[in-house]
Scaffold this motif. Structure first.
Motif, PDB file in Angstrom:
ATOM      1  N   THR A 190      -8.951  61.859  27.596  1.00 46.35           N
ATOM      2  CA  THR A 190     -10.385  61.619  27.807  1.00 46.35           C
ATOM      3  C   THR A 190     -10.711  60.202  28.242  1.00 46.35           C
ATOM      4  N   GLY A 191      -9.798  59.263  27.989  1.00 45.30           N
ATOM      5  CA  GLY A 191     -10.055  57.861  28.304  1.00 45.30           C
ATOM      6  C   GLY A 191     -10.896  57.146  27.264  1.00 45.30           C
ATOM      7  N   LYS A 192     -11.298  57.834  26.200  1.00 47.46           N
ATOM      8  CA  LYS A 192     -12.087  57.208  25.145  1.00 47.46           C
ATOM      9  C   LYS A 192     -11.239  56.162  24.409  1.00 47.46           C
ATOM     10  N   PRO A 205     -11.088  35.382  24.458  1.00 46.39           N
ATOM     11  CA  PRO A 205     -11.479  36.151  25.650  1.00 46.39           C
ATOM     12  C   PRO A 205     -10.932  37.568  25.666  1.00 46.39           C
ATOM     13  N   HIS A 206      -9.670  37.758  25.267  1.00 50.09           N
ATOM     14  CA  HIS A 206      -9.116  39.109  25.307  1.00 50.09           C
ATOM     15  C   HIS A 206      -9.722  40.005  24.230  1.00 50.09           C
ATOM     16  N   VAL A 207     -10.220  39.403  23.138  1.00 51.50           N
ATOM     17  CA  VAL A 207     -10.906  40.188  22.114  1.00 51.50           C
ATOM     18  C   VAL A 207     -12.241  40.687  22.643  1.00 51.50           C
ATOM     19  N   LEU A 208     -12.989  39.808  23.304  1.00 47.97           N
ATOM     20  CA  LEU A 208     -14.273  40.204  23.872  1.00 47.97           C
ATOM     21  C   LEU A 208     -14.081  41.277  24.940  1.00 47.97           C
ATOM     22  N   SER A 209     -13.032  41.140  25.735  1.00 44.61           N
ATOM     23  CA  SER A 209     -12.745  42.155  26.758  1.00 44.61           C
ATOM     24  C   SER A 209     -12.457  43.503  26.121  1.00 44.61           C
ATOM     25  N   ALA A 210     -11.695  43.497  25.019  1.00 44.45           N
ATOM     26  CA  ALA A 210     -11.386  44.744  24.314  1.00 44.45           C
ATOM     27  C   ALA A 210     -12.653  45.386  23.772  1.00 44.45           C
ATOM     28  N   MET A 211     -13.555  44.575  23.234  1.00 43.15           N
ATOM     29  CA  MET A 211     -14.818  45.103  22.722  1.00 43.15           C
ATOM     30  C   MET A 211     -15.646  45.736  23.839  1.00 43.15           C
ATOM     31  N   GLN A 212     -15.647  45.103  24.982  1.00 45.71           N
ATOM     32  CA  GLN A 212     -16.503  45.561  26.079  1.00 45.71           C
ATOM     33  C   GLN A 212     -16.045  46.881  26.692  1.00 45.71           C
ATOM     34  N   ILE A 213     -14.758  47.198  26.575  1.00 42.64           N
ATOM     35  CA  ILE A 213     -14.276  48.455  27.151  1.00 42.64           C
ATOM     36  C   ILE A 213     -14.207  49.580  26.118  1.00 42.64           C
ATOM     37  N   ALA A 214     -14.476  49.244  24.848  1.00 42.80           N
ATOM     38  CA  ALA A 214     -14.338  50.237  23.778  1.00 42.80           C
ATOM     39  C   ALA A 214     -15.579  51.107  23.654  1.00 42.80           C
ATOM     40  N   ASP A 215     -15.376  52.366  23.282  1.00 46.08           N
ATOM     41  CA  ASP A 215     -16.481  53.268  22.967  1.00 46.08           C
ATOM     42  C   ASP A 215     -16.896  53.117  21.507  1.00 46.08           C
ATOM     43  N   GLU A 255     -24.250  38.252  16.502  1.00 47.57           N
ATOM     44  CA  GLU A 255     -24.522  37.730  17.843  1.00 47.57           C
ATOM     45  C   GLU A 255     -23.508  38.260  18.848  1.00 47.57           C
ATOM     46  N   VAL A 256     -22.244  38.289  18.449  1.00 45.84           N
ATOM     47  CA  VAL A 256     -21.193  38.794  19.336  1.00 45.84           C
ATOM     48  C   VAL A 256     -21.431  40.262  19.671  1.00 45.84           C
ATOM     49  N   LEU A 257     -21.665  41.073  18.654  1.00 40.77           N
ATOM     50  CA  LEU A 257     -21.839  42.511  18.864  1.00 40.77           C
ATOM     51  C   LEU A 257     -23.126  42.829  19.624  1.00 40.77           C
ATOM     52  N   ASN A 258     -24.145  42.010  19.449  1.00 37.55           N
ATOM     53  CA  ASN A 258     -25.377  42.223  20.206  1.00 37.55           C
ATOM     54  C   ASN A 258     -25.159  42.040  21.708  1.00 37.55           C
ATOM     55  N   GLY A 259     -24.100  41.320  22.066  1.00 34.18           N
ATOM     56  CA  GLY A 259     -23.787  41.111  23.474  1.00 34.18           C
ATOM     57  C   GLY A 259     -22.936  42.198  24.089  1.00 34.18           C
ATOM     58  N   VAL A 260     -22.566  43.184  23.262  1.00 30.14           N
ATOM     59  CA  VAL A 260     -21.759  44.308  23.748  1.00 30.14           C
ATOM     60  C   VAL A 260     -22.647  45.551  23.749  1.00 30.14           C
ATOM     61  N   SER A 261     -22.847  46.141  24.906  1.00 31.06           N
ATOM     62  CA  SER A 261     -23.773  47.278  25.007  1.00 31.06           C
ATOM     63  C   SER A 261     -23.023  48.603  25.125  1.00 31.06           C
ATOM     64  N   LYS A 262     -23.755  49.699  24.890  1.00 32.12           N
ATOM     65  CA  LYS A 262     -23.252  51.059  25.058  1.00 32.12           C
ATOM     66  C   LYS A 262     -21.979  51.326  24.268  1.00 32.12           C
TER      67      LYS A 262
END
Length: 303
Positions: A190-192, A205-215, A255-262
């Protein structure tokens, strides 16, 4: 993909056995709207039958007894646990391995640094060799991926996090990549994706990237403030000193999580002192208002 929260508390659980803080005192007396919690561990599966145990807390026996899907179903001796992945070598993430000694050899996935700790300062792998034995499988620390044969349709990516080894570690004051890792779990069909990091002191930076691609994000919710333990007179160490990013304040986890949407956002590894354990508290209302959930024992996540 199904994720089961086996334990959502930090080391010591909630209430902590020897603690009489504001939270522990009230939860024992029934004066607080909240839930008790065992120590942090999760399990993940793609078929609800074959499970990867991620960390093995001292409370593992009670956690497994509360989770029918992972209990014996075939033959005289059986388990739904097909492998174990350790994100670090902390006592509250590894001691539960001793409770799994009555079975077949344990397939344990962890970094070389974690293996070193668990064969030296806390030689639990050596102890298990006299019971069920351990098959160690190294994991990458550069974001590389791997699969686990008995866990179908899931792919795992592991990356080093800035962190200290446990106090017992021979290299406690000589940090190495691989002392602590973040984990991305991907369902191949499924790619989830889910990102799991119960001990996170810095948003690299790699942590923020991981958060941004996660469901779904399951991330460090240990402390509400950086000086939580200090102001309570429990410890002289602040959250960042022991490897945890507090939720509140400038640059905090909210603050960090508020910057990650969807993305579904869930705090896990909650310390017994954290006011978010009180479901009627102002901090809990702040989390509710921004859509950040608080993990609890028995919580199930379907992706």
């Amino acid at each position: 993909m199904k994720i089961r929260i086996l334990g959502s508390g930090a080391g010591g659980g909630f209430p902590q056995w020897n603690c009489n803080c504001h939270n522990c005192k009230r939860i024992r007396s029934g004066e607080m709207n909240g839930k008790t919690r065992t120590q942090s561990s999760i399990a993940v599966s793609s078929d609800n039958q074959n499970w990867l145990l991620i960390n093995a807390s001292p409370d593992i026996r009670a956690q497994l007894e509360a989770f029918p899907s992972i209990q014996p179903k075939h033959g005289l001796r059986d388990t739904g646990i097909k492998a174990v992945l350790l994100i670090d070598s902390q006592i509250d993430h590894t001691t539960g391995l001793l409770m799994l000694r009555e079975g077949k050899p344990l397939d344990i996935y962890c970094t070389e640094m974690v293996k070193q700790d668990l064969t030296s300062g806390f030689p639990i792998f050596n102890m298990l060799s006299h019971y069920c034995t351990v098959n160690h499988h190294p994991v990458p620390i550069d974001g590389g991926s791997f699969t686990i044969p008995a866990i179908a349709d899931l792919r795992f990516y592991t990356q080093a996090l800035k962190s200290k080894a446990p106090p017992y570690s021979p290299h406690r004051y000589d940090p190495h990549d691989g002392d602590n890792i973040g984990l991305i779990i991907e369902q191949i069909s499924t790619g989830k994706k889910a990102f799991y990091s119960p001990g996170l002191g810095e948003i690299e930076p790699h942590v923020l990237s991981a958060m941004q691609i996660a469901d779904c994000i399951l991330v460090d919710g240990t402390f509400w403030t950086n000086d939580e333990m200090v102001t309570m007179g429990i410890s002289q160490k602040r959250a960042r000193e022991i490897g945890h990013l507090a939720q509140s304040g400038e640059g905090g986890m909210i603050e960090v999580l508020n910057g990650v949407s969807k993305t579904r956002k869930i705090l896990i590894h909650i310390n017994n002192t954290n006011p978010i354990l009180d479901e009627d508290s102002e901090p809990r209302k702040i989390l509710d208002a921004v859509g950040i959930e608080v993990a609890y024992d028995g919580m199930e996540i379907d992706l």
